[in-house]
Design a protein around this motif. Structure first.
Motif, PDB file in Angstrom:
ATOM      1  N   LYS A 163      37.909 -12.594 -21.109  1.00  0.00           N
ATOM      2  CA  LYS A 163      37.905 -13.875 -20.404  1.00  0.00           C
ATOM      3  C   LYS A 163      37.392 -14.993 -21.322  1.00  0.00           C
ATOM      4  N   ILE A 164      36.331 -14.693 -22.074  1.00  0.00           N
ATOM      5  CA  ILE A 164      35.778 -15.727 -22.960  1.00  0.00           C
ATOM      6  C   ILE A 164      36.742 -16.046 -24.091  1.00  0.00           C
ATOM      7  N   PHE A 165      37.405 -15.003 -24.612  1.00  0.00           N
ATOM      8  CA  PHE A 165      38.338 -15.254 -25.710  1.00  0.00           C
ATOM      9  C   PHE A 165      39.541 -16.071 -25.247  1.00  0.00           C
ATOM     10  N   THR A 166      40.025 -15.799 -24.016  1.00  0.00           N
ATOM     11  CA  THR A 166      41.227 -16.510 -23.574  1.00  0.00           C
ATOM     12  C   THR A 166      40.885 -17.853 -22.939  1.00  0.00           C
ATOM     13  N   ASP A 167      39.707 -17.916 -22.310  1.00  0.00           N
ATOM     14  CA  ASP A 167      39.394 -19.151 -21.600  1.00  0.00           C
ATOM     15  C   ASP A 167      37.912 -19.493 -21.707  1.00  0.00           C
ATOM     16  N   PRO A 168      37.480 -19.937 -22.892  1.00  0.00           N
ATOM     17  CA  PRO A 168      36.058 -20.234 -23.067  1.00  0.00           C
ATOM     18  C   PRO A 168      35.600 -21.367 -22.161  1.00  0.00           C
ATOM     19  N   ALA A 169      34.381 -21.258 -21.671  1.00  0.00           N
ATOM     20  CA  ALA A 169      33.900 -22.236 -20.699  1.00  0.00           C
ATOM     21  C   ALA A 169      33.301 -23.480 -21.355  1.00  0.00           C
TER      22      ALA A 169
END
Lengths: 218, 262
Positions: free
Chosen positions: B242-248
């Motif tokens: 999730k972090i790799f594809t959509d970092p917050a």
């Protein structure tokens, strides 16, 4: 060839003097080296109660000329109630000098052991004494061996100072032959050659060991 | 290979859980860790990434107290240490018994053979006999693919081999948690792969692992839990994918772009 004939005549006495020099030198090293290691550990210890006395001994031992230490042990200590034979005084005084100088050499060796290895011993849960015993000291001593051998040569030469406390070592013998025959030049030259006959091979050996060690490190 | 929320890794776990609470560490004026908390479950593989100077290694080194935090609590299994208080030798020993560590620079003992590097700590720390310790060392050497190297000195081994020896040395003490401080950063990419393979295997066996790394592929594929650090704080954490594809956060996005697009 009268010089050679003279030398042959001097040789037996000088040889026994050389033997005394070698024995005193070895005794100083045998006593001084472990003491030097102890002082090296003490002067880098965390506790002040250990560190300060060790540093004091090292600084006094290095600060005072070997000749002065020798005189104190032989002429000074009797007034404090401790009388030593000239052999004993020479051995102890030179051992103290050896300890003080070698402690600095050994300390340099111990500090050459990379910090990361100490961290590894900590992370592995090894105790501090174990880290010293199995990791730091074996490697530190290895680094220190060539300079220690170099110092051994110096302390061998320093045994000649003991002629001032009537120790019949090589220089003492040469001097007494000189004062009875007046052939100072001849006998002192021979004595010098005999010192060199020990120190030159020892220095060559030191160079070889040093090269070997640095090859191993590379 | 992100883990679901109910973690099956814990079932086959050989590890312990770890939690850090409110860790603060400053060198003089410079705050390296600013109130960092983190918790790693039993059997979980936690990867810590982030730009250099973010405090990743310092945080890792706080877990086994190679670095002493100014304040905060460290808990490994049921050993709890309050960093603000005096830490007793016994407590420290108890903590380090559970935690193994692998360094960027391997830190093997160069005057000992590979076998002795692994056996010596077992003898001194666990009181194993020499034979017992060397048996265990051989077993681990085989496991990391170095069964033919016991008599070699570390300097005769490649970096990748040395690092695998260092992993075996740590594993020989039966730790419950393994810390890895940039284990492949000093290695050629190819040699790094050997080390990553061993780590992957260890993860599959359910070891609790905390890994500071610049290996994004490893962080993405092997870790269950990703922590992104910057400026002494946790920028974000969660499922790696999730972090790799959509970092917050913007900072994470910039960091990931920098490391992934090179």
């Amino acid at each position: 060839m009268t010089v050679l004939q003279d030398w042959l005549g001097f040789l037996p006495q000088l040889a026994s003097g050389l033997w005394v020099s070698v024995v005193v030198c070895l005794a100083a090293i045998v006593v001084g080296l472990p003491l030097g290691l102890a002082l090296a550990l003490g002067s880098s210890a965390g506790s002040r109660a250990l560190r300060w006395p060790a540093i004091a001994v090292v600084e006094i031992g290095r600060g005072a000329p070997a000749l002065v230490v020798l005189q104190v042990f032989y002429f000074g200590l009797p007034s404090a109630g401790l009388t030593l034979s000239s052999t004993m005084a020479a051995c102890l005084a030179l051992a103290l000098t050896t300890a003080a100088y070698t402690s600095e050499i050994i300390r340099g060796g111990l500090q050459a052991v990379p910090r990361g290895e100490l961290e590894a011993t900590e992370a592995l849960g090894m105790s501090r004494p174990d880290a010293l015993r199995f990791v730091v000291i074996p490697q530190g001593i290895r680094v220190a061996i060539p300079p220690l051998m170099g110092f051994g040569v110096l302390i061998f030469q320093a045994t000649s100072l003991a002629y001032t406390i009537a120790l019949p070592e090589l220089l003492g013998r040469a001097y007494s032959i000189g004062s009875s025959t007046f052939q100072y030049l001849s006998v002192l030259a021979l004595a010098g050659l005999m010192y060199a006959a020990v120190t030159i091979p020892a220095s060559l050996l030191t160079d070889r060991v040093e090269r070997r060690m640095s090859r191993h490190l590379a | 290979m992100a883990q679901p929320v109910t973690d099956p890794a814990a079932a086959k776990s050989t590890g312990m859980d770890v939690s850090l609470e409110h860790i603060v560490k400053a060198y003089g004026e410079h705050v390296v860790l600013d109130d960092v908390s983190l918790s790693v479950r039993e059997g979980e593989v936690c990867a810590i990434i982030g730009p250099s100077g973010a405090g990743k290694s310092t945080l890792l080194r706080c877990i086994n107290l190679l670095e002493r935090p100014d304040s905060g609590t460290i808990r490994v299994g049921d050993t709890t240490i309050d960093a603000g208080q005096e830490v007793g030798g016994k407590q420290l020993h108890g903590l380090r018994r559970q935690v193994g560590m692998v360094f960027q620079s391997f830190n093997l003992f160069p005057h000992l053979t590979v076998l002795r590097n692994i056996a010596l700590p077992q003898e001194r720390v666990l009181g194993r006999s020499r034979a017992e310790a060397e048996d265990r060392a051989m077993e681990l050497l085989q496991r990391v693919g170095l069964g033919d190297k016991p008599a070699q000195y570390p300097s005769r081994c490649s970096g990748g081999q040395q690092q695998r020896v260092a992993i075996a040395r740590a594993l020989a003490l039966d730790p419950k948690v393994m810390l890895f401080d940039e284990p492949t950063s000093a290695l050629d990419p190819e040699l790094g792969l050997e080390v990553l393979a061993v780590m992957r295997e260890l993860a599959d066996e359910g070891m609790t692992m905390i890994v500071v790394t610049h290996e994004m592929q490893f962080a993405r594929d092997v870790s269950d839990h990703l922590i992104v650090m910057g400026h002494g704080t946790v920028l974000e954490e969660g499922q790696p994918e999730k972090i790799f594809t959509d970092p917050a956060t913007d900072r994470t996005r910039r960091f990931l772009r920098a490391v992934l697009e090179r």
